[in-house]
Design a protein around this motif. Structure first.
Motif, PDB file in Angstrom:
ATOM      1  N   GLU A 127       0.796  -1.224   0.000  1.00  0.00           N
ATOM      2  CA  GLU A 127       0.000   0.000   0.000  1.00  0.00           C
ATOM      3  C   GLU A 127       0.834   1.283   0.000  1.00  0.00           C
ATOM      4  OE1 GLU A 127      -4.363  -0.702   1.820  1.00  0.00           O
ATOM      5  OE2 GLU A 127      -2.737  -0.611   3.283  1.00  0.00           O
ATOM      6  N   ARG A 128       2.040   1.223   0.516  1.00  0.00           N
ATOM      7  CA  ARG A 128       2.863   2.427   0.611  1.00  0.00           C
ATOM      8  C   ARG A 128       3.538   2.778  -0.713  1.00  0.00           C
ATOM      9  NH1 ARG A 128       2.685   3.827   5.783  1.00  0.00           N
ATOM     10  NH2 ARG A 128       2.732   2.265   7.425  1.00  0.00           N
ATOM     11  N   LEU A 129       3.489   1.897  -1.677  1.00  0.00           N
ATOM     12  CA  LEU A 129       4.086   2.165  -2.984  1.00  0.00           C
ATOM     13  C   LEU A 129       3.186   3.080  -3.809  1.00  0.00           C
ATOM     14  CD1 LEU A 129       5.302  -1.416  -3.976  1.00  0.00           C
ATOM     15  CD2 LEU A 129       6.683   0.469  -3.125  1.00  0.00           C
ATOM     16  N   PRO A 130       3.769   3.784  -4.790  1.00  0.00           N
ATOM     17  CA  PRO A 130       2.943   4.593  -5.695  1.00  0.00           C
ATOM     18  C   PRO A 130       1.978   3.690  -6.481  1.00  0.00           C
ATOM     19  CG  PRO A 130       5.287   5.085  -5.988  1.00  0.00           C
ATOM     20  CD  PRO A 130       5.187   3.911  -5.068  1.00  0.00           C
ATOM     21  N   PRO A 131       0.839   4.230  -6.883  1.00  0.00           N
ATOM     22  CA  PRO A 131      -0.165   3.413  -7.582  1.00  0.00           C
ATOM     23  C   PRO A 131       0.358   2.694  -8.819  1.00  0.00           C
ATOM     24  CG  PRO A 131      -1.103   5.515  -6.955  1.00  0.00           C
ATOM     25  CD  PRO A 131       0.359   5.589  -6.630  1.00  0.00           C
ATOM     26  N   ASP A 132       1.248   3.324  -9.591  1.00  0.00           N
ATOM     27  CA  ASP A 132       1.756   2.652 -10.786  1.00  0.00           C
ATOM     28  C   ASP A 132       2.600   1.429 -10.422  1.00  0.00           C
ATOM     29  OD1 ASP A 132       3.709   4.459  -9.789  1.00  0.00           O
ATOM     30  OD2 ASP A 132       4.745   4.475 -11.718  1.00  0.00           O
ATOM     31  N   LYS A 133       3.378   1.527  -9.359  1.00  0.00           N
ATOM     32  CA  LYS A 133       4.178   0.385  -8.893  1.00  0.00           C
ATOM     33  C   LYS A 133       3.275  -0.711  -8.331  1.00  0.00           C
ATOM     34  CE  LYS A 133       8.321   1.785  -9.730  1.00  0.00           C
ATOM     35  NZ  LYS A 133       9.065   1.210 -10.829  1.00  0.00           N
ATOM     36  N   GLN A 134       2.222  -0.311  -7.629  1.00  0.00           N
ATOM     37  CA  GLN A 134       1.264  -1.289  -7.127  1.00  0.00           C
ATOM     38  C   GLN A 134       0.678  -2.076  -8.296  1.00  0.00           C
ATOM     39  OE1 GLN A 134      -1.748   0.718  -4.852  1.00  0.00           O
ATOM     40  NE2 GLN A 134      -0.325   1.398  -3.274  1.00  0.00           N
ATOM     41  N   ALA A 135       0.257  -1.357  -9.331  1.00  0.00           N
ATOM     42  CA  ALA A 135      -0.353  -2.005 -10.494  1.00  0.00           C
ATOM     43  C   ALA A 135       0.619  -2.972 -11.153  1.00  0.00           C
ATOM     44  CB  ALA A 135      -0.831  -0.960 -11.502  1.00  0.00           C
ATOM     45  N   GLN A 136       1.867  -2.557 -11.308  1.00  0.00           N
ATOM     46  CA  GLN A 136       2.867  -3.430 -11.921  1.00  0.00           C
ATOM     47  C   GLN A 136       3.078  -4.704 -11.108  1.00  0.00           C
ATOM     48  OE1 GLN A 136       6.338  -0.949 -12.166  1.00  0.00           O
ATOM     49  NE2 GLN A 136       5.723  -0.050 -14.128  1.00  0.00           N
ATOM     50  N   ARG A 137       3.228  -4.535  -9.821  1.00  0.00           N
ATOM     51  CA  ARG A 137       3.480  -5.704  -8.971  1.00  0.00           C
ATOM     52  C   ARG A 137       2.290  -6.647  -8.922  1.00  0.00           C
ATOM     53  NH1 ARG A 137       7.477  -3.967  -4.110  1.00  0.00           N
ATOM     54  NH2 ARG A 137       9.038  -3.007  -5.458  1.00  0.00           N
ATOM     55  N   LEU A 138       1.088  -6.079  -8.844  1.00  0.00           N
ATOM     56  CA  LEU A 138      -0.107  -6.919  -8.773  1.00  0.00           C
ATOM     57  C   LEU A 138      -0.355  -7.648 -10.094  1.00  0.00           C
ATOM     58  CD1 LEU A 138      -2.355  -4.464  -6.764  1.00  0.00           C
ATOM     59  CD2 LEU A 138      -1.281  -6.566  -5.915  1.00  0.00           C
ATOM     60  N   ALA A 139      -0.151  -6.958 -11.204  1.00  0.00           N
ATOM     61  CA  ALA A 139      -0.308  -7.612 -12.509  1.00  0.00           C
ATOM     62  C   ALA A 139       0.747  -8.699 -12.683  1.00  0.00           C
ATOM     63  CB  ALA A 139      -0.223  -6.584 -13.629  1.00  0.00           C
ATOM     64  N   GLY A 140       1.951  -8.434 -12.221  1.00  0.00           N
ATOM     65  CA  GLY A 140       3.007  -9.448 -12.276  1.00  0.00           C
ATOM     66  C   GLY A 140       2.671 -10.669 -11.448  1.00  0.00           C
ATOM     67  N   LEU A 141       2.104 -10.441 -10.285  1.00  0.00           N
ATOM     68  CA  LEU A 141       1.674 -11.549  -9.428  1.00  0.00           C
ATOM     69  C   LEU A 141       0.680 -12.439 -10.174  1.00  0.00           C
ATOM     70  CD1 LEU A 141       1.132 -13.001  -6.624  1.00  0.00           C
ATOM     71  CD2 LEU A 141      -0.636 -11.270  -6.306  1.00  0.00           C
ATOM     72  N   LEU A 142      -0.329 -11.809 -10.776  1.00  0.00           N
ATOM     73  CA  LEU A 142      -1.338 -12.584 -11.490  1.00  0.00           C
ATOM     74  C   LEU A 142      -0.743 -13.284 -12.702  1.00  0.00           C
ATOM     75  CD1 LEU A 142      -4.453 -10.252 -11.238  1.00  0.00           C
ATOM     76  CD2 LEU A 142      -3.923 -12.286  -9.894  1.00  0.00           C
ATOM     77  N   ALA A 143       0.182 -12.631 -13.393  1.00  0.00           N
ATOM     78  CA  ALA A 143       0.827 -13.259 -14.550  1.00  0.00           C
ATOM     79  C   ALA A 143       1.598 -14.503 -14.118  1.00  0.00           C
ATOM     80  CB  ALA A 143       1.755 -12.269 -15.242  1.00  0.00           C
ATOM     81  N   ARG A 144       2.310 -14.401 -13.001  1.00  0.00           N
ATOM     82  CA  ARG A 144       3.060 -15.565 -12.506  1.00  0.00           C
ATOM     83  C   ARG A 144       2.140 -16.706 -12.098  1.00  0.00           C
ATOM     84  NH1 ARG A 144       5.710 -11.311 -10.331  1.00  0.00           N
ATOM     85  NH2 ARG A 144       4.803 -11.591  -8.273  1.00  0.00           N
ATOM     86  N   LYS A 145       0.917 -16.362 -11.709  1.00  0.00           N
ATOM     87  CA  LYS A 145      -0.057 -17.387 -11.323  1.00  0.00           C
ATOM     88  C   LYS A 145      -0.800 -17.956 -12.531  1.00  0.00           C
ATOM     89  CE  LYS A 145       0.472 -17.117  -6.836  1.00  0.00           C
ATOM     90  NZ  LYS A 145       0.858 -18.245  -6.023  1.00  0.00           N
ATOM     91  N   GLY A 146      -0.533 -17.419 -13.731  1.00  0.00           N
ATOM     92  CA  GLY A 146      -1.116 -17.974 -14.936  1.00  0.00           C
ATOM     93  C   GLY A 146      -2.314 -17.229 -15.498  1.00  0.00           C
ATOM     94  N   TYR A 147      -2.641 -16.089 -14.943  1.00  0.00           N
ATOM     95  CA  TYR A 147      -3.761 -15.307 -15.460  1.00  0.00           C
ATOM     96  C   TYR A 147      -3.326 -14.542 -16.699  1.00  0.00           C
ATOM     97  CZ  TYR A 147      -6.119 -16.283 -11.072  1.00  0.00           C
ATOM     98  OH  TYR A 147      -6.707 -16.914 -10.009  1.00  0.00           O
ATOM     99  N   GLY A 148      -4.217 -14.396 -17.647  1.00  0.00           N
ATOM    100  CA  GLY A 148      -3.933 -13.642 -18.862  1.00  0.00           C
ATOM    101  C   GLY A 148      -3.807 -12.163 -18.557  1.00  0.00           C
ATOM    102  N   ALA A 149      -3.113 -11.446 -19.435  1.00  0.00           N
ATOM    103  CA  ALA A 149      -2.864 -10.021 -19.223  1.00  0.00           C
ATOM    104  C   ALA A 149      -4.161  -9.227 -19.145  1.00  0.00           C
ATOM    105  CB  ALA A 149      -1.972  -9.473 -20.326  1.00  0.00           C
ATOM    106  N   GLY A 150      -5.126  -9.535 -19.988  1.00  0.00           N
ATOM    107  CA  GLY A 150      -6.385  -8.797 -19.981  1.00  0.00           C
ATOM    108  C   GLY A 150      -7.113  -8.917 -18.662  1.00  0.00           C
ATOM    109  N   VAL A 151      -7.237 -10.132 -18.173  1.00  0.00           N
ATOM    110  CA  VAL A 151      -7.906 -10.372 -16.895  1.00  0.00           C
ATOM    111  C   VAL A 151      -7.104  -9.736 -15.763  1.00  0.00           C
ATOM    112  CG1 VAL A 151      -8.564 -12.158 -15.223  1.00  0.00           C
ATOM    113  CG2 VAL A 151      -9.027 -12.494 -17.652  1.00  0.00           C
ATOM    114  N   ALA A 152      -5.797  -9.901 -15.805  1.00  0.00           N
ATOM    115  CA  ALA A 152      -4.944  -9.375 -14.739  1.00  0.00           C
ATOM    116  C   ALA A 152      -5.101  -7.867 -14.609  1.00  0.00           C
ATOM    117  CB  ALA A 152      -3.483  -9.743 -14.998  1.00  0.00           C
ATOM    118  N   TYR A 153      -4.958  -7.152 -15.713  1.00  0.00           N
ATOM    119  CA  TYR A 153      -5.045  -5.692 -15.631  1.00  0.00           C
ATOM    120  C   TYR A 153      -6.450  -5.216 -15.306  1.00  0.00           C
ATOM    121  CZ  TYR A 153      -0.227  -4.893 -16.854  1.00  0.00           C
ATOM    122  OH  TYR A 153       1.137  -4.850 -16.812  1.00  0.00           O
TER     123      TYR A 153
END
Length: 93
Positions: free
Chosen positions: A45-71
């Protein structure tokens, strides 16, 4: 479908994989992604929103979710969180 391929490469029998994937719906997949994002958001939560989005999308990508669903999930959760923070910061009349 990436899940089917993933299960097959891990040695799961085709019939077992097909049966398991019949239970998974788009709604249940999105709900699982949302739970992952919500849980991880607390720790970044303490990270800037753009960094949060990158990390969260990366998490979902590593778990196998497609980019569209992840973002899409990340945008929804971060938008809801921003609205909650705005409500908390609003003065009480």
């Amino acid at each position: 479908m990436p899940w089917r391929t993933s299960l097959r490469t891990k040695g799961v029998d085709r019939d077992v994989a097909d049966a398991a994937l019949e239970v998974v719906t788009d709604d249940s997949e999105r709900a699982a992604a949302r739970r992952l994002v919500t849980a991880r958001l607390r720790s970044i939560e303490r990270l800037p929103p753009d960094k949060q989005a990158q990390r969260l999308a990366g998490l979902l990508a590593r778990k196998g979710y497609g980019a569209g669903v992840a973002y899409e999930i990340v945008r929804e959760v971060l938008g809801e969180r921003a609205a909650e923070l705005a409500d908390e910061a609003a003065p009480i009349e």
